[in-house]
Enzyme design. Structure first.
Site, short mmCIF file in Angstrom:
data_model
loop_
_atom_site.label_atom_id
_atom_site.label_comp_id
_atom_site.label_asym_id
_atom_site.label_seq_id
_atom_site.Cartn_x
_atom_site.Cartn_y
_atom_site.Cartn_z
N CYS A 1 -4.77 5.15 2.49
CA CYS A 1 -5.96 4.44 2.46
C CYS A 1 -6.16 3.26 3.42
O CYS A 1 -5.36 2.14 2.54
CB CYS A 1 -6.30 4.56 1.15
SG CYS A 1 -8.26 3.58 0.75
N PRO A 2 -6.91 2.83 4.19
CA PRO A 2 -6.98 1.60 4.80
C PRO A 2 -7.52 0.33 3.94
O PRO A 2 -7.36 -0.73 3.92
CB PRO A 2 -7.93 1.74 6.06
CG PRO A 2 -8.65 2.82 5.60
CD PRO A 2 -7.82 3.55 4.71
#
Length: 446
Positions: free
Chosen positions: A122-123
């Site tokens: 997940c950025p």
């Protein structure tokens, strides 16, 4: 500056902006400030969002311990003490980590290691959603969705009141700054609520059926291969002309809704599911998983994919160049070894033309056969190819550039695609490792 360096501070700033200034804004708008109970509820939700998001960011997604397959002490697909079928030792090998991979493990290009039960990188948390972080991530989505919904309710009441009094003189209404703040807060809250709400619903579904985002991609890929193989008698062409049998295979880790939730959340206690301080699932429970037994226990996941196969035989030179030409006389010994390893890594993967091009070429060659006239590719039963369509375009060419129905590739989930796509073969274990396992097995019988 990369996204992962500013994403986490940006999310903290967004939480603070929607949490605290909004409470001040609401106090200046009709029908009046929040009540005591509303303030308590709002700030409680805000604290829960901070706690769960912080855990999603800073909890270690896990790493595969050395010798895990020996410590696990189970043979592949053996029954455990509770009579449950378990996926024990893995037959897959990670070339990047130079180690065996447990089931459902993938190599993350951001974390630079194999992550147990990797869902995606997940950025916005700059962290992997994995076996250890998934419960914290899901709790964050739940509390964020609830908190944003509560704020949307408070904003809607003020907007409705403002609209109802739109015919009053301007000096009796809020100032332009308050209206601008109200507009910005409403837009930011609505967009964030929509994005997190969709993500929350998707993760609830994944929890219920015990799949990860990557495994959902693999399931769709397998269905695509099954549809394609149906046109060719159940077989597809692999590298070097090999034929690969494609048969429908069920996802093995869906073991029932209740067991799926217990496994995903790390506990069967419903109160712990909502507890922001709930303990992180232990890594030992993420190295092997119960299976449903719908298919042959000898089968592994993901199913065979002809485009994930290595090139088996060296290709002859077709450009007229002389063989065995040594052109690195000026390199040092270290540079020579590095150059050799680069060539070896590049040769491990065979770049193939997309499936559509291969089928059209085959149909053109067999056009004289009247039975082939009934086979028309592109009738809507097959999948489209994304990523260029020309050979020789690096990772954009061939079936490693395949996208699912949402246009996503493995690399979009943080997976090291260049390594992972071709590491799913069961016969890629190095010879030295195979010999070591054989010696261990022989000594066990003595």
């Amino acid at each position: 500056m990369e996204l992962n360096q500013v994403a986490v501070p940006a999310v903290y700033a967004l939480i603070s902006f929607l949490g605290y200034p909004s409470q001040i804004l609401l106090s200046y708008l009709d029908p009046g400030p929040l009540t005591k109970n509303e303030l308590i509820l709002s700030n409680t939700a805000l604290v829960l969002i901070y706690i769960t998001y912080t855990k999603s960011v800073f909890v270690d997604p896990g790493r595969i311990p050395k010798g895990w397959e020996k410590k696990d002490g189970e043979e592949p697909r053996k029954m455990n003490g509770n009579g449950e079928k378990k996926g024990g030792q893995s037959r897959k090998w990670c070339r990047k980590c130079d180690a065996p991979k447990p089931p459902r493990t993938h190599h993350c290009k951001e974390c630079k290691r194999c992550i147990p039960k990797m869902d995606h990188h997940c950025p916005w948390t700059a962290n992997c959603v994995s076996h250890t972080t998934f419960p914290h991530f899901l709790r964050f989505l739940f509390y964020a969705t609830c908190g944003l919904s509560l704020l949307a309710y408070f904003l809607w009441i003020r907007i409705s009141t403002l609209w109802a009094n739109r015919n009053l003189p301007a000096y009796l209404g809020p100032s332009p700054w308050l209206v601008a703040h109200l507009f910005i807060a409403t837009v930011a809250n609505s967009i964030t609520l929509f994005a997190l709400g969709v993500l929350f619903i998707r993760n609830i579904w994944c929890l219920a059926v015990n799949t990860t985002t990557i495994e959902g991609w693999e399931i769709e890929r397998h269905r695509t291969l099954v549809r394609r193989a149906r046109h060719f008698g159940g077989w597809l062409d692999g590298p070097d002309g090999a034929k690969v049998r494609i048969e429908k295979q069920e996802f093995p880790y869906d073991i029932g809704i209740w067991k799926n939730i217990k496994q995903g959340m790390g506990t069967g206690n419903p109160l712990s599911w909502f507890n922001p301080f709930a303990p992180t699932p232990t890594l030992s429970t993420g190295l092997s998983f119960e299976t449903n037994g719908f298919d042959d226990p000898s089968l592994s996941w993901p199913p065979p994919d002809p485009d994930r196969s290595y090139r088996r035989f060296p290709q002859s030179s077709s450009n007229g160049a002389e063989g065995f030409t040594y052109s690195e006389a000026n390199l040092s010994s270290e540079e020579t070894i590095a150059a050799f390893r680069e060539r070896q890594a590049a040769d491990a993967v065979r770049r193939r033309k997309p499936f559509l091009q291969r089928v059209e070429t085959k149909l053109a060659q067999e056009r004289r056969n009247p039975f082939q006239d009934e086979l028309e590719y592109g009738s809507g039963d097959e999948e489209e190819y994304e990523g260029g369509g020309k050979s020789g375009e690096g990772s954009q060419s061939g079936e490693e550039g395949w996208r699912n129905s949402e246009g996503e590739r493995l690399k979009d989930f943080g997976v090291d695609e260049e390594v992972e796509f071709y590491d799913e073969q069961e016969d890629d274990v190095p010879l030295g490792e195979l010999l070591a396992r054989k010696r261990e097995a022989a000594s066990a019988y003595q």
